[in-house]
Design a protein around this motif. Structure first.
Motif: not given
Length: 789
Positions: A97-102, A105-109
């Motif tokens: 998983v790429k380290v990205e801000k915001d 794929d970590v937001k709901p759905e």
């Protein structure tokens, strides 16, 4: 889409082929021998649902079966790995998983689909923020796979991450007699449809559990109460929110009925394995004051959370008066109910911007858009040709992707999403567009339609489907007689039909073909039948006292050629076949007598396929009336008036107010969709122009003779409060009965500049049902010399 581009695309398709262009740089991943591996952290039932969904949809299209494995395979085939974004590794393999801000794929759905070559071979990662992220990542993959017999691949490399813009994206699918197809579905068909909607970004389904018709549908496969519980089970399987729409149609002050209603609700709540939202409309239907509604909703919530602790209550303000709306907001301010999730905005609700402004921020707004109807609805087809309105009616197959994208864009920013109103599968494209644009408001409609075509019809038909659907939408634009694109669209779909015989049982394919054939048949009929009417009218206009009996017979014989020698019988036969195919494939009821539809407004286009597109029924009735007149002179005068109805002579003007082809001077359109009458179940024998109308039209006239006297003549019903250049005129003749005449003399001062503007004040008739409102259907501006005509 620009109509010119559509026509160009159609012509190129006919000349060239439907081959799909793939950039040379895209190196496909072959997934024929892929296996599926699911992280144990993925919650149930999605741990089973996602790989099952993927495997089954691939197998249907390719004959290839993907198997699940419990560990990383040793022979290094491609592995499709389902994991959560919170996972760091899967059975010893790190998740790239790429380290990205915001990150989406970590937001709901949200999800990420990522291809990687690692020590275990090649991996296609489906990474979800949660169970729904897994579902929607799987949906993205299915929409973008190239699937054909023994072919399964996708261009690589892949790194796509996405999360939805709006948290509520749903559709109402009522298993009830009113629906034109859902009432004929099996549990398996509902399961498949829920799945397909989820693949295109839907996360909610709304059912209708109570208050249905006393008589069950003849098409029900299982009893309605049982099916509604099955729908809850399917929602649980796909992790979709289960909403129910349930109006209070009795007086809430009736203690006994109120208790019975609460008991009914509790029984349903207890039986549902999943239930997330209860939506009670304030009106449409329902007629209770919010001082009674709010305590009732609170009691519903108390019962609801006994069985579904996180479930929520919603209310619409549909039909509420200003006083009732103020009461509602005062109640919120004083009580701050935490049991209320939000407000649903539907037809007859207060303006959306006002609702968002007045509603406290802790409450959500859910839109309830009508995407299923064409007339007498929230989003009527603007300037719809009369021929379509009288034959296709309210619930014809109605792909309107570009229109609905615009309509959604206007309302969506005020809301937290939508659950649409739908009464059948005929609006399937509209559902997909709303769901996908609810996910990504900037998504290209063309690309959405390409994904639709790729998934449902195959990888070589993505562009063809996108352009073909857009062309069907263009069929409904402007005067039908002038829309030569209808024939081009027909040739396009006819070629697709010929080249793809394997799709003949696909119900979505059948819907598009039905529209292509029906539109073309209707246009050919209109041109032919109105041509016959012109010939009949010419005969009547030339009648004299000596030959008028013969002329009446001849005129009827000419105009009735529409029945004796109908246009394009081969298209008529094909329409009949497609309607039979659709009843067999998806339960679409296009006829009351043949397929037992609930009523003629419920998508019964087959029953109106031959409805007259000229005035032959009306003319036959009028000639009967003419023959009963006392003198030959009276008879002749009426015949001549009929003969020149639409052609009042040089220097005079005629407008059929709601006909896009025969009302060139009309500036206004109806914005409430009540300009298409529905008399005698749609089989009215009235003059076609009187079946389309406006309440207060506006017209502009120019090139008038400054030295001539003009009279304005109106045919309609009820009041007609006319103004010329803003000044009210007193009538010289004023009949309020249906299809009678009103007349005004235009002051000479008004025509001195060679132009006038005609408007009508709208009478106060809020107490009346729309069917009793005043209406205007025909307007003439008659030069004095032609007044006697």
């Amino acid at each position: 889409m620009n109509p010119c581009r559509i026509v160009t695309c159609l012509c190129l398709f006919l000349v060239l082929s439907s081959a799909r262009f793939i950039p040379l740089a895209a190196q496909p991943i072959n997934l024929q021998r892929a296996v599926m591996l699911v992280s144990p952290s993925v919650p149930m039932p999605m741990r089973q649902t996602a790989p099952q969904l993927l495997s089954e949809e691939i197998a249907k299209r390719t004959g290839i079966t993907l198997n699940n494995v419990a560990n990383w395979p040793h022979n290094k085939p491609i592995t499709i790995a389902f994991v959560l974004s919170s996972d760091k590794e899967l059975l010893g393999v790190s998740i790239p998983v790429k380290v990205e801000k915001d990150r989406p794929d970590v937001k709901p759905e949200g999800f990420r689909v990522l291809s990687e070559v690692n020590a275990k071979g090649s991996t296609l990662w489906i990474i979800g923020a949660d169970a729904r992220g897994i579902l929607f990542g799987t949906g993205w993959l299915l929409r973008n796979l190239n699937m054909a017999t023994k072919q399964l691949e996708i261009p690589a490399p892949i790194d796509v991450a996405s999360a939805p813009a709006y948290p509520i994206r749903g559709h109402q699918l009522g298993y009830r007699t009113t629906a034109n197809s859902y009432d004929a579905w099996t549990v398996a068909q509902f399961d498949q449809y829920f799945r397909e909607l989820a693949i295109f970004g839907t996360n909610a389904i709304e059912g209708i559990p109570f208050h249905e018709e006393e008589k069950p549908s003849p098409h029900f496969k299982i009893p309605a109460p049982e099916m509604r519980i099955k729908m809850s089970e399917i929602c649980q399987k796909y992790d979709l929110d289960y909403w129910v729409w349930t109006p209070a149609t009795f007086a809430l002050t009736d203690v006994a009925k109120r208790k019975a209603e609460l008991d009914l609700h509790e029984s349903f709540y207890k039986a549902c394995p999943r239930l997330d939202h209860i939506f009670v409309p304030g009106g449409d239907p329902g007629d209770n004051h919010p001082k009674e509604v709010m305590p009732f909703l609170k009691d519903l919530h108390t019962l609801l959370i006994k069985y579904h602790p996180k479930a929520k209550i919603w209310l619409s303000l549909q039909g509420f008066s200003v006083e009732q709306i103020d009461f509602f907001y005062d109640y919120l301010a004083q009580n701050k109910p935490d049991w209320l999730a939000g407000v649903v905005h539907g037809p007859s609700s207060p303006p959306l911007a006002e609702t968002r402004y007045r509603l406290p921020k802790q409450y959500q707004i859910r839109q309830y858009p009508d995407i299923t109807h064409n007339v007498r609805c929230e989003f009527p087809v603007e300037r719809w040709d009369q021929a379509y309105a009288l034959t296709l009616g309210r619930e014809a197959p109605n792909p309107r992707p570009y229109f609905y994208a615009k309509a959604q864009a206007v309302a969506a920013p005020f809301t937290d999403g939508f659950v649409s109103y739908s009464d059948g599968c005929h609006d399937d494209v509209n559902k997909v567009v709303w769901s996908m644009r609810g996910w990504g408001p900037d998504m290209s409609i063309h690309e959405i339609l390409k994904e639709y075509g790729r998934f449902f019809f195959g990888p070589t038909l993505d562009e063809a489907t996108a352009d073909g659907i857009a062309a069907l939408e263009q069929n409904w634009q402007g005067p039908l007689a002038e829309n030569g694109g209808v024939e081009t669209t027909f040739a396009y779909w006819k070629k697709l039909e010929t080249n793809n015989p394997g799709l003949h049982t696909n119900w979505r394919w059948q819907l598009f073909l039905l529209r292509a054939y029906y539109d073309t048949y209707t246009r050919r009929r209109q041109l032919y039948e109105q041509g016959l009417e012109k010939k009949a009218n010419a005969l009547l206009a030339r009648a004299d006292v000596k030959n008028q009996g013969t002329v009446m017979t001849q005129a009827l014989d000419v105009i009735n050629q529409a029945d004796k020698k109908p246009a394009s019988p081969e298209l008529r036969s094909k329409i009949e076949t497609l309607c039979a195919d659709l009843f067999a494939s998806i339960g679409l009821q296009t006829s009351v007598p043949k397929y037992k539809a609930k009523g003629y407004e419920r998508g019964c286009l087959l029953d109106f396929v031959d409805y007259p597109l000229n005035n032959r029924w009306w003319l036959a009735d009028e000639i009967t009336k003419v023959k009963s007149l006392k003198t030959k002179e009276e008879q002749l005068a009426r015949l001549k008036k009929i003969g020149v109805w639409e052609t009042p002579g040089k220097g005079s003007f005629y407008d059929d107010v709601s006909s896009v082809s025969k009302g060139p001077r009309v500036k206004t359109i109806s914005d409430d969709a009540t300009d298409i009458a529905w008399w005698k179940d749609g089989f009215s024998r009235a003059r076609l122009s009187s079946q389309t109308f406006q309440r207060s039209p506006a017209l502009d006239y120019d090139n008038l003779d400054p030295g001539a006297r003009y009279v304005i003549r109106v045919v309609g019903f009820g009041e007609a409060l006319l103004r010329v250049d803003g000044k009210r005129l007193e009538p010289i003749q004023y009949n309020r009965e249906a299809d009678t005449v009103k007349e005004w003399i235009v002051p000479l001062v008004a025509t001195q500049d060679g132009r006038i503007s005609v408007t009508f004040d709208q009478p106060e008739e809020s107490h009346l049902n729309w069917r009793q409102n005043s209406r205007i259907s025909d307007i003439w501006l008659l030069k004095e010399t032609s007044k006697d005509q």
